[in-house]
Motif scaffolding. Structure first.
Motif, PDB file in Angstrom:
ATOM      1  N   VAL A 188       1.428  11.423   0.069  1.00 19.58           N
ATOM      2  CA  VAL A 188       2.611  11.478   0.930  1.00 19.58           C
ATOM      3  C   VAL A 188       2.272  10.907   2.308  1.00 19.58           C
ATOM      4  N   VAL A 189       1.178  11.356   2.860  1.00 19.99           N
ATOM      5  CA  VAL A 189       0.769  10.880   4.186  1.00 19.99           C
ATOM      6  C   VAL A 189       0.478   9.376   4.148  1.00 19.99           C
ATOM      7  N   GLY A 190      -0.222   8.930   3.116  1.00 18.31           N
ATOM      8  CA  GLY A 190      -0.520   7.506   2.983  1.00 18.31           C
ATOM      9  C   GLY A 190       0.733   6.674   2.818  1.00 18.31           C
ATOM     10  N   LEU A 211       4.231   2.886   5.260  1.00 21.09           N
ATOM     11  CA  LEU A 211       5.613   2.456   5.437  1.00 21.09           C
ATOM     12  C   LEU A 211       5.940   2.327   6.926  1.00 21.09           C
ATOM     13  N   THR A 212       5.489   3.276   7.700  1.00 17.27           N
ATOM     14  CA  THR A 212       5.722   3.235   9.143  1.00 17.27           C
ATOM     15  C   THR A 212       5.091   1.988   9.768  1.00 17.27           C
ATOM     16  N   LEU A 213       3.879   1.651   9.326  1.00 18.64           N
ATOM     17  CA  LEU A 213       3.239   0.429   9.832  1.00 18.64           C
ATOM     18  C   LEU A 213       4.031  -0.815   9.427  1.00 18.64           C
ATOM     19  N   ALA A 214       4.521  -0.844   8.203  1.00 18.53           N
ATOM     20  CA  ALA A 214       5.306  -1.990   7.743  1.00 18.53           C
ATOM     21  C   ALA A 214       6.595  -2.127   8.550  1.00 18.53           C
ATOM     22  N   LEU A 215       7.183  -1.000   8.921  1.00 14.24           N
ATOM     23  CA  LEU A 215       8.449  -1.024   9.649  1.00 14.24           C
ATOM     24  C   LEU A 215       8.304  -1.538  11.084  1.00 14.24           C
ATOM     25  N   ALA A 275       0.841  -1.206   0.000  1.00 12.55           N
ATOM     26  CA  ALA A 275       0.000   0.000   0.000  1.00 12.55           C
ATOM     27  C   ALA A 275       0.875   1.254   0.000  1.00 12.55           C
ATOM     28  N   ALA A 276       1.938   1.236   0.796  1.00 17.67           N
ATOM     29  CA  ALA A 276       2.851   2.380   0.847  1.00 17.67           C
ATOM     30  C   ALA A 276       3.470   2.638  -0.524  1.00 17.67           C
ATOM     31  N   ALA A 277       3.825   1.579  -1.220  1.00 18.79           N
ATOM     32  CA  ALA A 277       4.435   1.714  -2.547  1.00 18.79           C
ATOM     33  C   ALA A 277       3.442   2.281  -3.557  1.00 18.79           C
ATOM     34  N   ILE A 278       2.193   1.851  -3.477  1.00 17.34           N
ATOM     35  CA  ILE A 278       1.170   2.400  -4.376  1.00 17.34           C
ATOM     36  C   ILE A 278       0.998   3.895  -4.133  1.00 17.34           C
ATOM     37  N   PHE A 279       0.956   4.275  -2.863  1.00 18.13           N
ATOM     38  CA  PHE A 279       0.862   5.702  -2.541  1.00 18.13           C
ATOM     39  C   PHE A 279       2.091   6.461  -3.038  1.00 18.13           C
ATOM     40  N   GLU A 280       3.242   5.831  -3.012  1.00 18.66           N
ATOM     41  CA  GLU A 280       4.471   6.470  -3.499  1.00 18.66           C
ATOM     42  C   GLU A 280       4.372   6.786  -4.991  1.00 18.66           C
ATOM     43  N   VAL A 281       3.837   5.866  -5.767  1.00 19.87           N
ATOM     44  CA  VAL A 281       3.665   6.095  -7.205  1.00 19.87           C
ATOM     45  C   VAL A 281       2.651   7.215  -7.434  1.00 19.87           C
ATOM     46  N   ILE A 282       1.548   7.177  -6.700  1.00 18.61           N
ATOM     47  CA  ILE A 282       0.527   8.230  -6.816  1.00 18.61           C
ATOM     48  C   ILE A 282       1.130   9.584  -6.471  1.00 18.61           C
ATOM     49  N   PHE A 283       1.938   9.609  -5.428  1.00 24.06           N
ATOM     50  CA  PHE A 283       2.607  10.844  -5.009  1.00 24.06           C
ATOM     51  C   PHE A 283       3.462  11.416  -6.140  1.00 24.06           C
ATOM     52  N   ALA A 284       4.287  10.571  -6.736  1.00 19.83           N
ATOM     53  CA  ALA A 284       5.186  11.049  -7.793  1.00 19.83           C
ATOM     54  C   ALA A 284       4.411  11.579  -8.988  1.00 19.83           C
TER      55      ALA A 284
END
Length: 105
Positions: A39-41, A46-50, A8-17
């Motif tokens: 960005v927030v997503g 990512l924080t949850l995954a970590l 999910a974090a990676a999908i948000f990263e693509v959307i962000f870019a």
């Protein structure tokens, strides 16, 4: 569950870019809002995954998926060139992340 959060974090990263491109320097309200939410997503998931994945694996996977997704969608949606150098570089990114994952096993 950590890998789902990372996905999910990676999908948000693509959307962000991509939304940054459409925001045109934060001059367009809708894409700017999407950028901020993405960005927030992205950082939030990512924080949850970590919580259970090592940072030396999770962060590179997150950035690699974000990079590969941005290259792919830049080509598909924005008409950016998909050159041989870009493709070889994308393969190198995947190989590097795979190497990091294998080293953690």
């Amino acid at each position: 569950m950590a890998w789902v959060y990372l996905g999910a974090a990676a999908i948000f990263e693509v959307i962000f870019a991509l939304s940054m491109k459409y925001a045109e320097g934060f001059t367009r309200l809708g894409p700017t809002f999407v950028t901020v939410v993405a960005v927030v997503g992205g950082v939030g998931f990512l924080t949850l995954a970590l919580k259970s994945l090592p940072v030396s694996i999770a962060y590179p996977v997150w950035t690699a998926i974000g990079t590969l997704g941005t290259v792919a969608f830049g080509w598909l949606m924005l008409g950016e060139a998909l050159t041989a150098v870009k493709l070889v570089s994308a393969v190198a990114i995947v190989a590097g992340v795979a190497g990091l994952k294998l080293s953690a096993a």
